[in-house]
Design a protein around this motif. Structure first.
Motif, PDB file in Angstrom:
ATOM      1  N   GLU A 183    -100.916  47.618  43.804  1.00 19.60           N
ATOM      2  CA  GLU A 183    -100.245  46.399  43.861  1.00 19.60           C
ATOM      3  C   GLU A 183     -99.722  46.039  42.278  1.00 19.60           C
ATOM      4  O   GLU A 183     -98.575  45.463  42.074  1.00 19.60           O
ATOM      5  CB  GLU A 183    -100.900  44.991  44.282  1.00 19.60           C
ATOM      6  N   VAL A 184    -100.447  46.267  41.332  1.00 19.27           N
ATOM      7  CA  VAL A 184    -100.233  46.107  39.829  1.00 19.27           C
ATOM      8  C   VAL A 184     -98.974  47.083  39.482  1.00 19.27           C
ATOM      9  O   VAL A 184     -98.345  46.277  38.963  1.00 19.27           O
ATOM     10  CB  VAL A 184    -101.417  46.552  39.112  1.00 19.27           C
ATOM     11  N   ASP A 185     -99.164  48.098  39.874  1.00 24.25           N
ATOM     12  CA  ASP A 185     -97.962  49.217  39.479  1.00 24.25           C
ATOM     13  C   ASP A 185     -96.570  48.880  40.451  1.00 24.25           C
ATOM     14  O   ASP A 185     -95.645  49.907  40.247  1.00 24.25           O
ATOM     15  CB  ASP A 185     -98.385  50.779  39.457  1.00 24.25           C
ATOM     16  N   ARG A 186     -96.864  48.258  41.674  1.00 29.94           N
ATOM     17  CA  ARG A 186     -95.921  48.407  42.657  1.00 29.94           C
ATOM     18  C   ARG A 186     -95.453  49.941  42.991  1.00 29.94           C
ATOM     19  O   ARG A 186     -94.560  50.275  43.276  1.00 29.94           O
ATOM     20  CB  ARG A 186     -94.669  47.574  42.334  1.00 29.94           C
ATOM     21  N   THR A 187     -96.640  50.564  43.231  1.00 30.75           N
ATOM     22  CA  THR A 187     -96.417  51.949  43.406  1.00 30.75           C
ATOM     23  C   THR A 187     -97.243  52.307  44.441  1.00 30.75           C
ATOM     24  O   THR A 187     -98.314  52.198  44.770  1.00 30.75           O
ATOM     25  CB  THR A 187     -96.694  52.911  42.307  1.00 30.75           C
ATOM     26  N   TYR A 188     -96.776  53.177  45.352  1.00 30.64           N
ATOM     27  CA  TYR A 188     -97.495  54.017  46.363  1.00 30.64           C
ATOM     28  C   TYR A 188     -97.742  55.450  45.869  1.00 30.64           C
ATOM     29  O   TYR A 188     -96.612  56.302  45.703  1.00 30.64           O
ATOM     30  CB  TYR A 188     -96.797  54.098  47.579  1.00 30.64           C
ATOM     31  N   TYR A 189     -98.857  55.729  45.544  1.00 27.12           N
ATOM     32  CA  TYR A 189     -99.249  57.242  44.874  1.00 27.12           C
ATOM     33  C   TYR A 189     -99.546  58.099  46.311  1.00 27.12           C
ATOM     34  O   TYR A 189    -100.530  57.660  46.998  1.00 27.12           O
ATOM     35  CB  TYR A 189    -100.585  57.039  44.211  1.00 27.12           C
ATOM     36  N   VAL A 190     -98.724  59.003  46.415  1.00 27.35           N
ATOM     37  CA  VAL A 190     -98.821  59.853  47.535  1.00 27.35           C
ATOM     38  C   VAL A 190     -99.920  60.786  47.579  1.00 27.35           C
ATOM     39  O   VAL A 190     -99.806  61.714  46.483  1.00 27.35           O
ATOM     40  CB  VAL A 190     -97.580  60.524  47.736  1.00 27.35           C
ATOM     41  N   LEU A 191    -100.898  60.557  48.284  1.00 26.64           N
ATOM     42  CA  LEU A 191    -102.211  61.394  48.516  1.00 26.64           C
ATOM     43  C   LEU A 191    -101.817  62.736  49.336  1.00 26.64           C
ATOM     44  O   LEU A 191    -102.447  64.002  48.803  1.00 26.64           O
ATOM     45  CB  LEU A 191    -103.169  60.852  48.785  1.00 26.64           C
TER      46      LEU A 191
END
Length: 364
Positions: A183-191
């Motif tokens: 939420e902090v980065d507004r990022t979905y890190y794709v695993l």
């Protein structure tokens, strides 16, 4: 998908997960636990054998997830179990019935207890950010975000194939991803990737899935990594490295744009199988010297936190409890019992439930 889960559960006691990543690592301080189920190394071997014989229709499964059409799927009654929405970080106070079809779709790890003899050659490691595990389904011009328990907590346009009206291709394109949301980065890190542009890769080995993921995301890297009106969240793929001593040490010495939560270890040959599996292991980065026996560079990722000793105490208390050795990967309400690492609340951090351990660090 249910067929595979049932087969795994019946054959290998998957419903009794001895190495839940919610409790601290069982081998810290030389603590030896006596499990009532098969050793982790033996379960790994059996999981690999089982996936050779199980060939499920992943094309239909991916299509159902994308379309939300479960006609012809199992006709079990919808689960009536009620769970508190706050368990999944939802900002509503009422209780909801669990949508079963999107629950338990992510592949979760166990603590890396029995160190594989082929770790250096047959395993890959991914450095994971702090965040919430999310199932991403981009289809029919919209991108939906589901929790591990199956709640749809967000829906927005994205530049993933099928994720917005401009690239939905009349519903033929759809993408399913395993992500960690910051939420902090507004990022979905794709695993991990389960389906890209309508092509499912559930039954492909880890090494191919990671290669496929990197190549596909790289094609769209500039657009996916930029926040725009049509792509309000970033999508950034996480990198994997071999599990040689040199590669692990280099990864622990590197700097990252995100706050590191821990390390996931994937067997190169495992397929993407929803539920907990011994073919994916989890360690906090500071545990590497004690558990893997490596001499690692001093730094933020390898420094032992003050609560390391407290985590050992949690093991002792938990293992003495009436349910020792019976940690279920999936509770009846669809959430994963003891799915988070119990990390003490740090000064200045908010907590939703006084007296409970912080469970925001949930990548496993």
């Amino acid at each position: 998908m249910d067929e595979l889960s049932q087969a795994l559960s019946a054959s290998f006691s998957v419903s009794q997960e001895p190495n839940s990543t919610s409790a601290p690592h069982p081998r810290l301080a030389q603590y030896k636990s006596k499990y009532s189920v098969l050793e982790q190394s033996e379960r790994r071997r059996r999981f690999l054998e089982l996936q050779k014989s199980k060939r499920l229709n992943y094309v239909n499964h991916a299509r159902r997830l994308a379309d939300g059409d479960w006609t012809g799927a199992d006709s079990d009654e919808e689960q009536g179990e009620e769970v508190e929405a706050e368990e999944e970080g939802m900002e509503i106070g009422e209780k909801k019935k669990l949508p079963k079809h999107y629950a338990n779709q992510l592949m979760l790890s166990e603590w890396l207890v029995d160190i594989p003899s082929d770790l250096a050659t047959e395993w890959l490691m991914v450095v994971c950010p702090v965040g919430k595990r999310s199932l991403i389904v981009a289809s029919k011009g919209s991108t939906a975000v589901y929790t591990k328990s199956g709640y749809c907590v967000n829906r927005f346009p994205s530049l993933l194939p099928g994720g917005n009206r401009r690239n939905s291709a009349m519903g033929k394109d759809y993408t399913i991803l395993d992500c960690i949301f910051s939420e902090v980065d507004r990022t979905y890190y794709v695993l991990d990737v389960m389906c890209w542009r309508g092509h499912p890769v559930y039954d492909c080995q880890t090494e191919f899935r990671f290669y496929w993921l990197q190549s596909k995301v790289e094609e769209e890297a500039v657009k996916l990594a930029e926040i725009t009106k049509i792509n309000p969240f970033r999508f950034v793929s996480l990198q994997s490295v071999p599990c040689s001593s040199e590669s692990i040490c280099q990864a622990l010495a590197a700097e990252y744009s995100f706050q590191v939560d821990g390390l996931l270890f994937y067997h190169r040959q495992t397929h993407y199988t929803p539920g907990s599996t011994p073919l994916v292991g989890w360690l906090k980065s500071y545990m590497v010297p004690d558990i893997l026996g490596l001499k690692v560079p001093a730094g933020p990722l390898t420094a032992k936190p003050d609560y390391a000793g407290q985590q050992l105490q949690q093991i002792l208390v938990y293992k003495k409890g009436p349910r020792s050795g019976e940690v279920r990967p999936g509770a009846e309400n669809g959430s994963y019992e003891l799915e988070h690492l119990s990390t003490p609340q740090q000064p200045g951090e908010k907590t939703d439930t006084p007296g409970k351990m912080d469970t925001t660090h949930s990548n496993t």
